[in-house]
Design a protein around this motif. Structure first.
Motif, short mmCIF file in Angstrom:
data_model
loop_
_atom_site.label_atom_id
_atom_site.label_comp_id
_atom_site.label_asym_id
_atom_site.label_seq_id
_atom_site.Cartn_x
_atom_site.Cartn_y
_atom_site.Cartn_z
N ARG A 90 0.84 -1.27 -0.05
CA ARG A 90 -0.04 -0.12 -0.08
C ARG A 90 0.91 1.17 -0.06
NH1 ARG A 90 -1.92 1.27 4.10
NH2 ARG A 90 -3.35 3.05 3.44
N GLU B 569 -9.10 4.80 1.83
CA GLU B 569 -8.30 4.60 3.16
C GLU B 569 -9.23 4.27 4.48
OE1 GLU B 569 -4.48 4.91 3.32
OE2 GLU B 569 -5.04 4.66 1.18
N GLY B 578 -10.46 0.34 0.37
CA GLY B 578 -9.76 -0.08 -0.82
C GLY B 578 -10.34 0.20 -1.92
#
Lengths: 113, 625
Positions: A90, B569, B578
């Motif tokens: 991420r 987020e 996501g």
């Protein structure tokens, strides 16, 4: 912010050619000051290269980007190098979306600057 | 107490009844034992005084006795018990000021007993006091100080109807009895002091508990006036019979709460106010205190005060029926300002307020004052936030022919809606000269006033540059330069911006999109979703930024969704919301209006995070109709 110390830990390792700060836990608006203090302390030691390792963070938002941008600015001013470890999850995607990966010295796992 | 009377050994010798020295000593020893036993069972100074003036006096053979206690440091003796004096002597000598030249005072002040064996000695040594000393046939008097170590506890006076030679043995005997009484009195005083200390500690504990309760009440999610009303209710009957709260409102003072446990009494107070409304020139304790900030304590409310306040007999009767006996009024002070007053009244309970209560009642008032002050500050903050927010977000989006637009903004937490100023924004504005519309979704990193200031800069710079006719990439380059000018070279803050120029034609809509480091947009066509990946650099940090313009075509029914990273987020039990979940969600909203899509996304991420957002969120949906 109470308890924020526990939410973010910074491990510091000195090598001959670089100083590495590995951040663990959560890096957000509440914990950013802790990280900034650690970065400032590392900069004060004037290592030839400062490496920020963000690969072990469980959470990082735009504050992590601020941390890197401020450190990059500091290194540029002092004529030193700044490198980052972003991994391939991420954190890396966030830096990619922000369009700044190409503007940073990004190290892979095990890679040295 | 039930103590047995002590047999009185008469020290006088009677003819034919020779009492030997040993017999007297034995009987006195027994008498001492009994007196000691009785004194040891007595608890309070009053009990000791009574035993001294009765049992000890009888033991000695005195015909009258008065026992006195002296309070620490005071030049006054107070009678604990007086017996054997008739007439008004007892009443006259209930409180005696210490005064040299009087037998008992001399005994107390010198620490030595004063012995007066007959009326002659009285007249010779204390001519001024002799008429009292030998009244009602009294002759001899012994005044003995009651002392234990250096503690001056009072005095005892034994009086006799006959002259009594106080020889050495007699003086020793009386001195020993007085010493016994003094020791008992000393113990009783300690006991009483301990009881008082314990009572004071308990009262203090109750007051602390009450203050804690009041503090919790002041934090309750109620309007501040409702909290003050509940505080007034809480005070009765716990700490007073009546309570009232007044607030300063501009130039006048308003009563916002009054409480009494008995509704009938409250009705009475209301009737009093209705029938006799206060005129402006009439003094009101609470109003005066609220204005001046100076507390007032009236330990006793004298009837003259009520009489003076009454306008007629009925009024006086009503005032009296309130039963006000003792009053304390303290200001609601915060940061040197008086916001009002708290009034507490003791009535039928018979309680009494003194200056010693000012600290406690003052603390209670301070709790209320801080709550009031916080409410005012919150209101001020709300106003600032609302004003700022209105500068950051459009009141409504312009009507674009052939297109429906919907925008939403949410702060991180619903209870912050009114006070939060975030860094996310959405906007649509028209460029009438070129017949196009500009779309923007941006996210300035950080929060608080500095982020808000930068957010305003983002919004207004984009609006201005669009009106100058610049294309999307040029607009963001101008914005990048403006942000860098604004914050110098500090790189303190950056923004991510998705920005597009929209034109409408008969077959649909074309949007020329650029992306300054912003999360990719989504296009919904039927029930299929496509990401609009447009690379670009974040805005506000680097002097040169990489930007690519991309064209997005929307046929009627197609929808473009732009959002800030608060959406993807968002964190819940299942990790991050996501991009995949977002794509699935948008696909499931096929056919929905622009409003339904943005509301659907907001609802989904709020639910995902158990109703609480971590970051603020902005959304903009554009649908070709």
């Amino acid at each position: 912010m109470t308890g924020s110390e526990a939410l973010l830990r910074v491990h510091r390792t000195s090598y001959a050619d670089r100083l590495e700060l590995a951040l663990l836990g959560e890096l957000d608006n509440d914990t950013l000051p802790i990280a900034q203090d650690q970065v400032a302390a590392a900069e004060a030691d004037a290592p030839p290269c400062l490496v920020l390792d963000l690969t072990q963070l469980e959470y990082v938002d735009s504050c992590g980007v601020r941390l890197v941008l401020l450190a990059q600015h500091g290194a540029g001013e002092a004529g030193r190098r700044l490198a980052v470890r972003l991994g391939h999850g991420r954190t890396r995607r966030m830096f990619d979306v922000l369009g700044i990966t190409s503007r940073l010295e990004v190290l892979d796992a095990g890679e040295t600057p | 107490m039930g103590e047995a009377p002590v047999r009185v050994p008469r020290p006088r010798r009677r003819a034919g009844a020779a009492v030997t020295g040993e017999a007297l000593a034995r009987s006195r020893a027994a008498g001492f034992q009994q007196l000691t036993e009785q004194l040891s069972r007595a608890l309070t100074p009053a009990d000791i005084g009574r035993l001294t003036a009765t049992t000890a006096a009888a033991f000695i053979g005195a015909d009258g006795c008065a026992a006195y206690a002296r309070r620490d440091g005071e030049d006054v003796l107070e009678a604990l018990h007086i017996s054997g004096f008739v007439g008004d002597s007892a009443r006259r000598f209930t409180r005696v000021s210490l005064h040299r030249g009087r037998p008992m005072s001399d005994a107390v002040l010198s620490g030595e007993p004063v012995w007066l064996e007959d009326a002659g000695q009285w007249h010779a040594r204390y001519p001024e006091m002799a008429p009292f000393g030998v009244a009602e046939g009294h002759e001899a008097t012994a005044c003995l100080p009651l002392r234990v170590e250096d503690r001056d506890l009072g005095a005892v006076v034994f009086s006799f109807y006959r002259p009594r030679p106080f020889d050495h043995d007699e003086r020793e005997f009386l001195g020993a009895v007085a010493a016994l009484c003094a020791q008992a009195l000393d113990r009783a005083r300690l006991y009483t002091a301990e009881l008082e200390a314990r009572a004071a500690a308990e009262r203090e504990r109750d007051r602390m508990a009450f203050l804690a309760q009041a503090s919790r009440l002041m934090e309750a999610p109620l309007s501040v006036e409702e909290r003050l009303r509940q505080l007034a209710d809480l005070a009765v009957p716990a700490i007073a019979d009546w309570s009232a709260v007044h607030l300063v409102r501009g130039s006048h003072v308003e009563k916002v709460a009054v409480a009494h446990p008995d509704p009938a009494k409250l009705a009475l107070a209301e009737e009093l106010e209705r029938r006799y409304p206060r005129t402006a020139d009439q003094h009101d304790g609470a109003v005066d205190v609220a204005r001046s900030g100076v507390p007032v304590v009236l330990p006793e409310v004298p009837d003259e005060l009520l009489t003076a306040a009454a306008v007629d007999a009925t009024h006086l009767e009503l005032i009296r029926s309130i039963g006000m006996r003792s009053v304390i009024v303290v200001p609601l002070l915060v940061r040197g300002r008086s916001l009002g007053a708290l009034t507490l009244v003791h009535a039928e309970s018979g309680g009494r307020f003194g200056v010693e209560d000012l600290t406690f009642v003052g603390q209670l008032a301070a709790t209320a004052a801080v709550a009031l002050d916080n409410a005012a500050l919150y209101e001020q903050q709300r106003l600032v936030a609302r004003t700022l927010q209105s500068a950051l977000l459009p009141e409504e989006l312009p009507a674009v022919p052939g297109v429906s637009c919907a925008g939403r903004y949410r702060p991180p937490s619903p209870d912050l809606t009114e006070v939060y100023v975030g860094g996310d924004l959405y906007d649509v504005h028209e460029d009438p000269e070129r017949g196009r519309w500009a779309l923007t979704v941006a996210d300035v990193c950080g929060k608080g006033p500095q982020a808000a200031a930068l957010t305003a800069l983002v919004r207004h710079t984009i609006a201005a540059e669009v009106r100058h006719g610049l294309g999307p990439a040029a607009v963001l380059r101008r914005l990048n330069a403006a942000m860098r000018r604004q914050q110098g070279d500090t790189r303190a803050r950056f923004a991510t911006v998705a920005h597009g120029a929209l034109t409408v034609d008969p077959d649909g809509v074309t949007i020329t999109l650029v992306n300054g480091g912003h999360p990719p947009g989504l296009v919904l066509r039927g029930d299929r979703v496509a990401w609009v990946e447009v690379p670009g650099t974040l805005v506000g940090v680097y002097p040169d930024i990489d930007l690519t313009e991309t064209e997005v075509r929307l046929a009627p029914g197609d929808l473009l969704l732009l959002y800030t990273d608060g959406v993807t987020e968002a964190r819940g039990e299942d990790g991050f919301f996501g991009p995949e979940r977002l794509a699935d969600l948008v696909a499931s909203l096929a056919g929905a209006s622009a409003d339904e899509v943005v509301d659907g996304v907001l609802t989904a991420i709020t639910d995902f995070q158990d109703g609480r957002l971590r970051d603020d969120v902005a959304l903009l949906a554009v649908r070709a109709e």
